[in-house]
Design a protein around this motif. Structure first.
Motif, mmCIF file in Angstrom:
data_model
loop_
_atom_site.group_PDB
_atom_site.id
_atom_site.type_symbol
_atom_site.label_atom_id
_atom_site.label_comp_id
_atom_site.label_asym_id
_atom_site.label_seq_id
_atom_site.Cartn_x
_atom_site.Cartn_y
_atom_site.Cartn_z
ATOM 1 N N PRO A 251 14.464 -74.669 13.378
ATOM 2 C CA PRO A 251 14.022 -75.443 12.566
ATOM 3 C C PRO A 251 13.001 -74.594 11.486
ATOM 4 C CG PRO A 251 14.271 -76.740 14.341
ATOM 5 C CD PRO A 251 14.429 -75.184 14.520
ATOM 6 N N ARG A 252 11.799 -73.917 12.111
ATOM 7 C CA ARG A 252 10.767 -73.157 11.237
ATOM 8 C C ARG A 252 11.497 -72.274 10.540
ATOM 9 N NH1 ARG A 252 6.623 -73.318 8.389
ATOM 10 N NH2 ARG A 252 5.214 -71.461 8.650
ATOM 11 N N MET A 253 12.487 -71.494 11.139
ATOM 12 C CA MET A 253 13.125 -70.386 10.326
ATOM 13 C C MET A 253 13.832 -70.970 9.017
ATOM 14 S SD MET A 253 16.367 -68.177 11.244
ATOM 15 C CE MET A 253 17.647 -69.456 10.546
ATOM 16 N N MET A 254 14.279 -72.219 8.999
ATOM 17 C CA MET A 254 14.926 -72.727 7.856
ATOM 18 C C MET A 254 14.002 -73.123 6.785
ATOM 19 S SD MET A 254 18.300 -72.337 8.181
ATOM 20 C CE MET A 254 18.890 -73.751 7.116
ATOM 21 N N GLU A 255 12.905 -73.644 7.483
ATOM 22 C CA GLU A 255 11.866 -74.253 6.399
ATOM 23 C C GLU A 255 11.295 -72.930 5.644
ATOM 24 O OE1 GLU A 255 8.374 -75.595 8.427
ATOM 25 O OE2 GLU A 255 9.554 -77.512 9.270
ATOM 26 N N LEU A 256 11.332 -71.959 6.380
ATOM 27 C CA LEU A 256 10.565 -70.555 5.680
ATOM 28 C C LEU A 256 11.747 -69.847 4.627
ATOM 29 C CD1 LEU A 256 8.738 -68.987 8.553
ATOM 30 C CD2 LEU A 256 7.687 -69.946 6.614
ATOM 31 N N LEU A 257 12.869 -70.101 5.163
ATOM 32 C CA LEU A 257 14.040 -69.549 4.109
ATOM 33 C C LEU A 257 13.912 -70.024 2.975
ATOM 34 C CD1 LEU A 257 17.128 -69.371 6.591
ATOM 35 C CD2 LEU A 257 16.271 -67.380 5.302
ATOM 36 N N GLU A 258 13.428 -71.301 2.746
ATOM 37 C CA GLU A 258 13.350 -72.074 1.431
ATOM 38 C C GLU A 258 12.577 -70.981 0.460
ATOM 39 O OE1 GLU A 258 14.889 -74.855 -0.334
ATOM 40 O OE2 GLU A 258 16.462 -74.291 1.213
ATOM 41 N N MET A 259 11.587 -70.525 0.787
ATOM 42 C CA MET A 259 10.756 -69.629 0.030
ATOM 43 C C MET A 259 11.308 -68.278 -0.009
ATOM 44 S SD MET A 259 6.904 -71.107 1.594
ATOM 45 C CE MET A 259 7.447 -70.504 3.278
ATOM 46 N N LEU A 260 11.996 -67.667 0.773
ATOM 47 C CA LEU A 260 12.345 -66.339 0.842
ATOM 48 C C LEU A 260 13.495 -66.022 0.110
ATOM 49 C CD1 LEU A 260 11.189 -65.720 4.543
ATOM 50 C CD2 LEU A 260 10.062 -64.963 2.510
ATOM 51 N N VAL A 261 14.661 -66.779 0.046
ATOM 52 C CA VAL A 261 15.904 -66.484 -0.599
ATOM 53 C C VAL A 261 15.784 -66.684 -2.013
ATOM 54 C CG1 VAL A 261 18.286 -67.519 -0.736
ATOM 55 C CG2 VAL A 261 17.291 -67.553 1.477
ATOM 56 N N PHE A 262 16.451 -65.686 -2.651
ATOM 57 C CA PHE A 262 16.305 -65.775 -4.067
ATOM 58 C C PHE A 262 16.650 -67.039 -4.670
ATOM 59 C CE2 PHE A 262 18.557 -64.351 -8.074
ATOM 60 C CZ PHE A 262 17.180 -63.906 -8.645
ATOM 61 N N PRO A 263 16.040 -67.520 -5.594
ATOM 62 C CA PRO A 263 16.140 -68.871 -6.136
ATOM 63 C C PRO A 263 17.675 -69.176 -6.489
ATOM 64 C CG PRO A 263 14.124 -67.907 -7.090
ATOM 65 C CD PRO A 263 14.818 -66.771 -6.427
ATOM 66 N N ALA A 264 18.353 -68.512 -7.112
ATOM 67 C CA ALA A 264 19.678 -68.605 -7.634
ATOM 68 C C ALA A 264 20.698 -68.740 -6.461
ATOM 69 C CB ALA A 264 20.225 -67.506 -8.484
ATOM 70 N N PHE A 265 20.289 -68.235 -5.054
ATOM 71 C CA PHE A 265 21.226 -68.284 -3.978
ATOM 72 C C PHE A 265 20.820 -69.379 -3.172
ATOM 73 C CE2 PHE A 265 21.314 -63.480 -4.720
ATOM 74 C CZ PHE A 265 22.061 -63.673 -5.677
ATOM 75 N N ARG A 266 19.674 -70.277 -3.289
ATOM 76 C CA ARG A 266 19.513 -71.208 -2.339
ATOM 77 C C ARG A 266 20.424 -72.443 -2.235
ATOM 78 N NH1 ARG A 266 12.879 -71.517 -4.703
ATOM 79 N NH2 ARG A 266 12.286 -69.450 -3.847
ATOM 80 N N GLY A 267 20.644 -72.825 -1.013
ATOM 81 C CA GLY A 267 21.509 -73.878 -0.763
ATOM 82 C C GLY A 267 22.900 -73.488 -0.817
ATOM 83 N N LYS A 268 23.011 -71.942 -1.109
ATOM 84 C CA LYS A 268 24.637 -71.564 -1.230
ATOM 85 C C LYS A 268 25.199 -71.043 0.143
ATOM 86 C CE LYS A 268 24.264 -71.755 -5.591
ATOM 87 N NZ LYS A 268 25.018 -72.966 -6.596
ATOM 88 N N THR A 269 24.401 -71.063 1.031
ATOM 89 C CA THR A 269 24.887 -70.456 2.325
ATOM 90 C C THR A 269 24.848 -71.582 3.595
ATOM 91 O OG1 THR A 269 24.239 -68.218 1.877
ATOM 92 C CG2 THR A 269 24.691 -68.504 3.980
ATOM 93 N N ASP A 270 25.924 -71.774 4.266
ATOM 94 C CA ASP A 270 26.046 -72.608 5.469
ATOM 95 C C ASP A 270 25.244 -71.745 6.531
ATOM 96 O OD1 ASP A 270 26.365 -74.469 7.290
ATOM 97 O OD2 ASP A 270 28.494 -73.945 7.578
ATOM 98 N N ILE A 271 24.159 -72.194 7.096
ATOM 99 C CA ILE A 271 23.374 -71.398 8.210
ATOM 100 C C ILE A 271 23.638 -72.145 9.541
ATOM 101 C CG2 ILE A 271 21.403 -70.150 8.760
ATOM 102 C CD1 ILE A 271 20.591 -70.268 5.745
ATOM 103 N N GLY A 272 23.786 -71.737 10.513
ATOM 104 C CA GLY A 272 23.942 -72.395 11.665
ATOM 105 C C GLY A 272 24.081 -71.519 13.146
ATOM 106 N N ILE A 273 24.033 -71.962 14.126
ATOM 107 C CA ILE A 273 24.091 -71.486 15.491
ATOM 108 C C ILE A 273 25.638 -71.212 15.725
ATOM 109 C CG2 ILE A 273 23.585 -71.461 17.885
ATOM 110 C CD1 ILE A 273 21.128 -71.014 16.030
ATOM 111 N N ALA A 274 26.045 -69.986 16.345
ATOM 112 C CA ALA A 274 27.438 -69.703 16.721
ATOM 113 C C ALA A 274 27.800 -70.408 17.717
ATOM 114 C CB ALA A 274 27.505 -68.178 17.113
ATOM 115 N N THR A 275 29.163 -70.819 17.825
ATOM 116 C CA THR A 275 29.553 -71.859 18.473
ATOM 117 C C THR A 275 30.470 -71.116 19.785
ATOM 118 O OG1 THR A 275 31.834 -71.751 17.353
ATOM 119 C CG2 THR A 275 29.834 -73.499 16.828
ATOM 120 N N LEU A 276 30.991 -70.050 19.830
ATOM 121 C CA LEU A 276 32.003 -69.515 20.680
ATOM 122 C C LEU A 276 31.280 -68.682 21.722
ATOM 123 C CD1 LEU A 276 34.276 -67.657 18.360
ATOM 124 C CD2 LEU A 276 34.560 -70.004 19.331
ATOM 125 N N LYS A 277 30.094 -68.494 21.855
ATOM 126 C CA LYS A 277 29.113 -68.006 23.047
ATOM 127 C C LYS A 277 29.612 -66.791 23.575
ATOM 128 C CE LYS A 277 26.628 -71.656 22.450
ATOM 129 N NZ LYS A 277 25.439 -71.647 21.504
#
Length: 291
Positions: A247-273
């Motif tokens: 959750p904290r990583m995602m908050e910080l990403l909003e400030m660090l990703v280039f403005p034109a690219f924000r919200g364009k990437t689906d970010i999550g935890i892998a499922t296959l372990k």
């Protein structure tokens, strides 16, 4: 086909069917002596009796020269000609373990292929794989050593010989180091214990995971700013502790990703372990014409 995922502690193996089912799983302790490792791998292959083998190794492999160029978690592998030493007399493919995990997650971890994926695996070290336009980025030498991008100039010394690598700030040892630096003494060597303390409101644990989240955010943001992938997935053992950093990583990403690219990437935890690399090995066999 037989998939073998060689880790620093365990060798995972299994027969993967065309529909992605893994059967006859086995875990074998990883010998640190190279001769014993070769003998163990031969025995695993002989026990299964399959006619195609794909091995995921924790290091960089020169496919044309058949040489393990660098394997930080199994140093005895480095500099050796693995395929020649195994001498299996059946089709054998060798690729980097994080690349295979990325391919497995891409093919089997999504409802439908996303087109491009950055995969980070967090554990003892940090590995990565890149899928662009549905294809794994690799070559004559296995690539995408994402854990060895420089994150902090002249930072912590890394086992690769550099300083400040992502691996020294986004791995299990990084959480422990951050925790101990906040405390000023050696508290625990177990990241899971630090996560438990975090959930109890422990200040030092909170500070350690806050630092970890910041370093993860900078790493993921850099990769997004370069590749603009459709998806980023975080796997490996530390992904089990994602409640403490995601959750904290995602908050910080909003400030660090280039403005034109924000919200364009689906970010999550892998499922296959633990199945990711095994399934990736099977997909690699198909792509290489050995199916």
């Amino acid at each position: 086909m037989l998939a073998i995922d060689i880790g620093g502690t365990w060798i995972k193996s299994g027969v993967v069917s065309s529909d992605g089912a893994v059967a006859n799983r086995a875990n074998t302790a990883t010998p640190q002596d190279y001769g014993e490792l070769v003998t163990t791998l031969r025995a695993i292959v002989a026990a299964y009796g399959e006619n195609t083998v794909v091995m995921a190794i924790p290091g960089v492999y020169d496919k044309q020269g058949d040489k393990v160029l660098f394997a930080p978690n199994i140093p005895a592998m480095s500099g050796n000609s693995l395929a020649a030493d195994l001498n299996l007399n059946i089709p054998l493919l060798i690729e980097n373990d994080a690349n295979m995990a990325a391919l497995g997650e891409y093919r089997h971890g999504f409802a439908a292929p996303a087109g491009s994926l950055i995969f980070l695996t967090l554990g003892t070290g940090v590995g990565g794989g890149i899928i662009m336009d549905g294809r794994l980025l690799t070559g004559d030498i296995t690539g995408a050593e994402l854990g060895h991008m420089t994150l902090v100039a002249e930072g912590r010394p890394c086992g690769c010989g550099k300083r400040g690598c992502v691996e020294k700030y986004c791995s299990a040892s990084a959480i422990v180091n951050d925790f101990q630096e906040v405390l000023g003494f050696c508290g625990t060597e177990d990241p899971a214990e630090i996560a438990r303390l975090y959930k109890k409101g422990d200040f030092a644990a909170f500070a350690a995971f806050d630092l970890f989240s910041m370093h993860m955010a900078h790493t993921v943001a850099t990769l997004i700013n370069i590749f603009t992938p459709k998806a980023v997935r975080i796997g490996g053992g530390l992904s089990e502790l994602s409640d403490a950093f995601f959750p904290r990583m995602m908050e910080l990403l909003e400030m660090l990703v280039f403005p034109a690219f924000r919200g364009k990437t689906d970010i999550g935890i892998a499922t296959l372990k633990n199945d990711a690399a095994l399934l990736g090995c099977a997909e690699w066999a198909k792509l290489s014409g050995n199916n």
